[in-house]
Every structure is written in C-alpha cells, then in structure tokens.
Design a protein around this motif. Structure first.
Motif, PDB file in Angstrom:
ATOM      1  N   GLN A  22      28.459 -25.385   8.345  1.00 31.80           N
ATOM      2  CA  GLN A  22      29.003 -25.551   6.995  1.00 31.80           C
ATOM      3  C   GLN A  22      30.474 -25.918   7.026  1.00 31.80           C
ATOM      4  O   GLN A  22      31.163 -25.690   8.004  1.00 31.80           O
ATOM      5  N   TRP A  23      30.931 -26.490   5.909  1.00 38.24           N
ATOM      6  CA  TRP A  23      32.339 -26.791   5.713  1.00 38.24           C
ATOM      7  C   TRP A  23      32.744 -26.287   4.338  1.00 38.24           C
ATOM      8  O   TRP A  23      31.918 -26.194   3.422  1.00 38.24           O
ATOM      9  N   ASP A  24      33.991 -25.901   4.215  1.00 36.56           N
ATOM     10  CA  ASP A  24      34.500 -25.402   2.940  1.00 36.56           C
ATOM     11  C   ASP A  24      36.002 -25.590   2.872  1.00 36.56           C
ATOM     12  O   ASP A  24      36.640 -25.952   3.855  1.00 36.56           O
ATOM     13  N   GLY A  25      36.532 -25.333   1.702  1.00 44.23           N
ATOM     14  CA  GLY A  25      37.967 -25.469   1.482  1.00 44.23           C
ATOM     15  C   GLY A  25      38.594 -24.150   1.095  1.00 44.23           C
ATOM     16  O   GLY A  25      37.913 -23.226   0.643  1.00 44.23           O
ATOM     17  N   LEU A  26      39.914 -24.082   1.244  1.00 44.94           N
ATOM     18  CA  LEU A  26      40.689 -22.913   0.834  1.00 44.94           C
ATOM     19  C   LEU A  26      42.008 -23.393   0.245  1.00 44.94           C
ATOM     20  O   LEU A  26      42.798 -24.048   0.928  1.00 44.94           O
ATOM     21  N   LEU A  27      42.209 -23.089  -1.033  1.00 45.09           N
ATOM     22  CA  LEU A  27      43.498 -23.313  -1.683  1.00 45.09           C
ATOM     23  C   LEU A  27      44.203 -21.970  -1.676  1.00 45.09           C
ATOM     24  O   LEU A  27      43.724 -21.001  -2.275  1.00 45.09           O
ATOM     25  N   PHE A  28      45.349 -21.899  -0.995  1.00 45.39           N
ATOM     26  CA  PHE A  28      45.962 -20.623  -0.640  1.00 45.39           C
ATOM     27  C   PHE A  28      47.472 -20.700  -0.797  1.00 45.39           C
ATOM     28  O   PHE A  28      48.069 -21.756  -0.605  1.00 45.39           O
ATOM     29  N   ASP A  29      48.078 -19.574  -1.139  1.00 48.08           N
ATOM     30  CA  ASP A  29      49.529 -19.446  -1.082  1.00 48.08           C
ATOM     31  C   ASP A  29      49.889 -18.044  -0.636  1.00 48.08           C
ATOM     32  O   ASP A  29      49.042 -17.152  -0.621  1.00 48.08           O
ATOM     33  N   ILE A 146      34.857 -24.354  -2.418  1.00 46.79           N
ATOM     34  CA  ILE A 146      36.299 -24.192  -2.205  1.00 46.79           C
ATOM     35  C   ILE A 146      36.711 -22.837  -2.759  1.00 46.79           C
ATOM     36  O   ILE A 146      36.494 -22.534  -3.935  1.00 46.79           O
ATOM     37  N   HIS A 147      37.295 -22.042  -1.921  1.00 46.60           N
ATOM     38  CA  HIS A 147      37.812 -20.728  -2.299  1.00 46.60           C
ATOM     39  C   HIS A 147      39.252 -20.913  -2.770  1.00 46.60           C
ATOM     40  O   HIS A 147      40.050 -21.550  -2.075  1.00 46.60           O
ATOM     41  N   VAL A 148      39.581 -20.366  -3.918  1.00 46.47           N
ATOM     42  CA  VAL A 148      40.950 -20.422  -4.433  1.00 46.47           C
ATOM     43  C   VAL A 148      41.519 -19.009  -4.415  1.00 46.47           C
ATOM     44  O   VAL A 148      40.974 -18.098  -5.045  1.00 46.47           O
ATOM     45  N   SER A 149      42.595 -18.837  -3.665  1.00 46.02           N
ATOM     46  CA  SER A 149      43.265 -17.549  -3.558  1.00 46.02           C
ATOM     47  C   SER A 149      44.753 -17.785  -3.769  1.00 46.02           C
ATOM     48  O   SER A 149      45.508 -18.039  -2.827  1.00 46.02           O
ATOM     49  N   LEU A 150      45.156 -17.730  -5.034  1.00 45.69           N
ATOM     50  CA  LEU A 150      46.543 -18.012  -5.402  1.00 45.69           C
ATOM     51  C   LEU A 150      47.148 -16.817  -6.128  1.00 45.69           C
ATOM     52  O   LEU A 150      46.493 -16.193  -6.964  1.00 45.69           O
ATOM     53  N   SER A 151      48.388 -16.553  -5.847  1.00 44.28           N
ATOM     54  CA  SER A 151      49.073 -15.421  -6.469  1.00 44.28           C
ATOM     55  C   SER A 151      49.207 -15.588  -7.980  1.00 44.28           C
ATOM     56  O   SER A 151      49.294 -14.598  -8.697  1.00 44.28           O
ATOM     57  N   THR A 152      49.215 -16.822  -8.466  1.00 40.05           N
ATOM     58  CA  THR A 152      49.416 -17.072  -9.892  1.00 40.05           C
ATOM     59  C   THR A 152      48.133 -17.353 -10.663  1.00 40.05           C
ATOM     60  O   THR A 152      48.170 -17.479 -11.881  1.00 40.05           O
ATOM     61  N   ALA A 153      46.995 -17.452 -10.002  1.00 37.73           N
ATOM     62  CA  ALA A 153      45.725 -17.771 -10.675  1.00 37.73           C
ATOM     63  C   ALA A 153      45.011 -16.485 -11.047  1.00 37.73           C
ATOM     64  O   ALA A 153      44.378 -15.849 -10.223  1.00 37.73           O
ATOM     65  N   ARG A 154      45.101 -16.117 -12.316  1.00 35.23           N
ATOM     66  CA  ARG A 154      44.487 -14.882 -12.792  1.00 35.23           C
ATOM     67  C   ARG A 154      43.227 -15.117 -13.609  1.00 35.23           C
ATOM     68  O   ARG A 154      42.568 -14.183 -14.024  1.00 35.23           O
ATOM     69  N   THR A 179      38.486  -9.436  -6.114  1.00 34.83           N
ATOM     70  CA  THR A 179      39.909  -9.141  -6.258  1.00 34.83           C
ATOM     71  C   THR A 179      40.581 -10.177  -7.148  1.00 34.83           C
ATOM     72  O   THR A 179      40.181 -11.336  -7.173  1.00 34.83           O
ATOM     73  N   ALA A 180      41.581  -9.741  -7.863  1.00 36.50           N
ATOM     74  CA  ALA A 180      42.300 -10.648  -8.772  1.00 36.50           C
ATOM     75  C   ALA A 180      42.902 -11.819  -8.009  1.00 36.50           C
ATOM     76  O   ALA A 180      43.375 -11.667  -6.888  1.00 36.50           O
ATOM     77  N   GLY A 181      42.851 -12.984  -8.623  1.00 36.00           N
ATOM     78  CA  GLY A 181      43.437 -14.169  -8.020  1.00 36.00           C
ATOM     79  C   GLY A 181      42.527 -14.874  -7.017  1.00 36.00           C
ATOM     80  O   GLY A 181      42.969 -15.776  -6.328  1.00 36.00           O
ATOM     81  N   ASN A 182      41.283 -14.441  -6.926  1.00 36.81           N
ATOM     82  CA  ASN A 182      40.340 -15.041  -5.971  1.00 36.81           C
ATOM     83  C   ASN A 182      39.143 -15.615  -6.719  1.00 36.81           C
ATOM     84  O   ASN A 182      38.465 -14.889  -7.461  1.00 36.81           O
ATOM     85  N   PHE A 183      38.876 -16.903  -6.502  1.00 31.52           N
ATOM     86  CA  PHE A 183      37.797 -17.589  -7.192  1.00 31.52           C
ATOM     87  C   PHE A 183      37.063 -18.487  -6.201  1.00 31.52           C
ATOM     88  O   PHE A 183      37.676 -19.039  -5.290  1.00 31.52           O
ATOM     89  N   MET A 184      35.759 -18.640  -6.395  1.00 28.04           N
ATOM     90  CA  MET A 184      34.953 -19.511  -5.554  1.00 28.04           C
ATOM     91  C   MET A 184      34.422 -20.652  -6.396  1.00 28.04           C
ATOM     92  O   MET A 184      33.764 -20.413  -7.416  1.00 28.04           O
ATOM     93  N   PHE A 185      34.720 -21.877  -5.993  1.00 26.47           N
ATOM     94  CA  PHE A 185      34.198 -23.067  -6.649  1.00 26.47           C
ATOM     95  C   PHE A 185      33.066 -23.604  -5.783  1.00 26.47           C
ATOM     96  O   PHE A 185      33.320 -24.152  -4.708  1.00 26.47           O
ATOM     97  N   SER A 186      31.838 -23.407  -6.234  1.00 31.33           N
ATOM     98  CA  SER A 186      30.650 -23.768  -5.468  1.00 31.33           C
ATOM     99  C   SER A 186      29.991 -24.991  -6.063  1.00 31.33           C
ATOM    100  O   SER A 186      30.105 -25.253  -7.277  1.00 31.33           O
TER     101      SER A 186
END
Length: 189
Positions: A22-29, A146-154, A179-186
């Motif tokens: 599998q392949w996936d993405g991570l948007l992270f800060d 794509i997993h999004v784990s950003l400090s500002t994304a609530r 957990t807050a700030g964590n989202f999965m775009f499937s």
C-alpha cells in the motif's frame, strides 16, 4: 544481494514478494520543532513471512517521508526520489522481527491505474546488519488515503482546506481520528 546471513539475519533468497502493498500520504506539522506543514508519501512493499527457530515474522520494506512534487494523488506516475543518506529526507526500513534501516533510496512511481500504482525501488546500505546489502523491489500497491495531522486543523473542514493546499481531495472522504487534529482522507466508494 547478499545471500549469506549471519545467525538469524535475513537472506535475499528468503525475500518472496507478496501482494497487498500500500501507499499513503501524511500531511504533518510540528510547530514545537519549527516544522511547517508538508505532505509526504509512504510506500509499503510486502514479502512472505520468514520463520526462525523462535517464530515467524512478517517482512516488509517501508519507504517513508518521501516528498513528491505532484499536484494530485491521482497522477503519481513519473514521480521519483533519490537520496543517499538515511532520513535525508526519506527513511527506508525493512521490518523483520524488528526495524532495520537502509541508508540510500532510489524510488520511482512507474505507472498508475486508479488507486493502484506500480513502484520500483532499490534500497542499499544495510545500517543495522540485517544481512541483505541491497534490495530491489517492483510491486503494485493500493492507495490507503492521506492522514492529516496538523496542529491547527480542529475540524474536517479545516483539515480539508489545508490538504487542498498540497493536493486535491477529489474522490476522498474524511473521517476524524481519536485525537484532536487527526483526520483520515480515504478513497470514496
């Protein structure tokens, strides 16, 4: 490739490709460390389990933290990365009972059909003494999202808006994580 392993090390002849990568993405800060948001990609190549006297282990090659310049996850073909030092920027590891790092990565997305991509990669520089000096793979793998784990994304809306700054979200649906700030775009449907 080295086919002689010391002790319980791995031999090249034991690496039998399996389907289901599998392949996936991570948007992270990480503002604490001064890391601005960035999108990276991960590619997981699977092999058949390998047994030793004390049990069996799944075997996989994971190439993570790969920055690619594509504008959309739906058009990955032709993207490539080469680096000659572990974690600069990509990290390559073979998982066989434990984590074994590789120094260099040469990766190319050869072609794409929908959610499936064919990826060819060579890793070398066995940093942790696994026993395989160089490993070359060429496998089809499925997009996991794509997993999004950003400090500002609530919220899902905020996560989607930030993700659009890096790639499109067409064909993806969002689900919040625990957990807050964590989202999965499937992939949808």
């Amino acid at each position: 490739m080295n086919d002689e392993a010391d002790g319980d090390g791995l031999r090249a002849s034991e690496l039998v490709p399996a389907t289901g990568g599998q392949w996936d993405g991570l948007l992270f800060d990480n503002p604490t460390l001064g890391m601005m948001p960035w999108l990276s990609w991960s590619f997981t190549f699977l092999f058949a389990d390998v047994s030793r006297d004390d049990g069996s282990s799944p075997v996989s090659l994971c190439i993570e933290w790969v920055p690619l310049t594509t504008a959309t996850w739906r058009d990955m073909a032709g993207q490539a990365l080469r680096n000659s030092r572990f974690a600069e920027p990509a990290e390559a590891s073979v998982y066989f009972f434990e984590h074994h790092r590789y120094d260099t990565v040469d990766l190319q997305v050869v072609e794409q059909h929908g959610l499936e991509i064919r990826v060819a990669a060579t890793v070398s520089g066995d940093l942790d003494g696994l026993g395989v000096d160089q490993l070359t793979v060429d496998q089809w793998m499925t997009f996991a999202g794509i997993h999004v784990s950003l400090s500002t994304a609530r919220s899902a809306e905020a996560a989607s808006a930030r993700l659009k700054d890096f790639t499109d979200v067409i064909g993806l649906s969002c689900s919040p994580r625990r957990t807050a700030g964590n989202f999965m775009f499937s992939p949808s449907g």
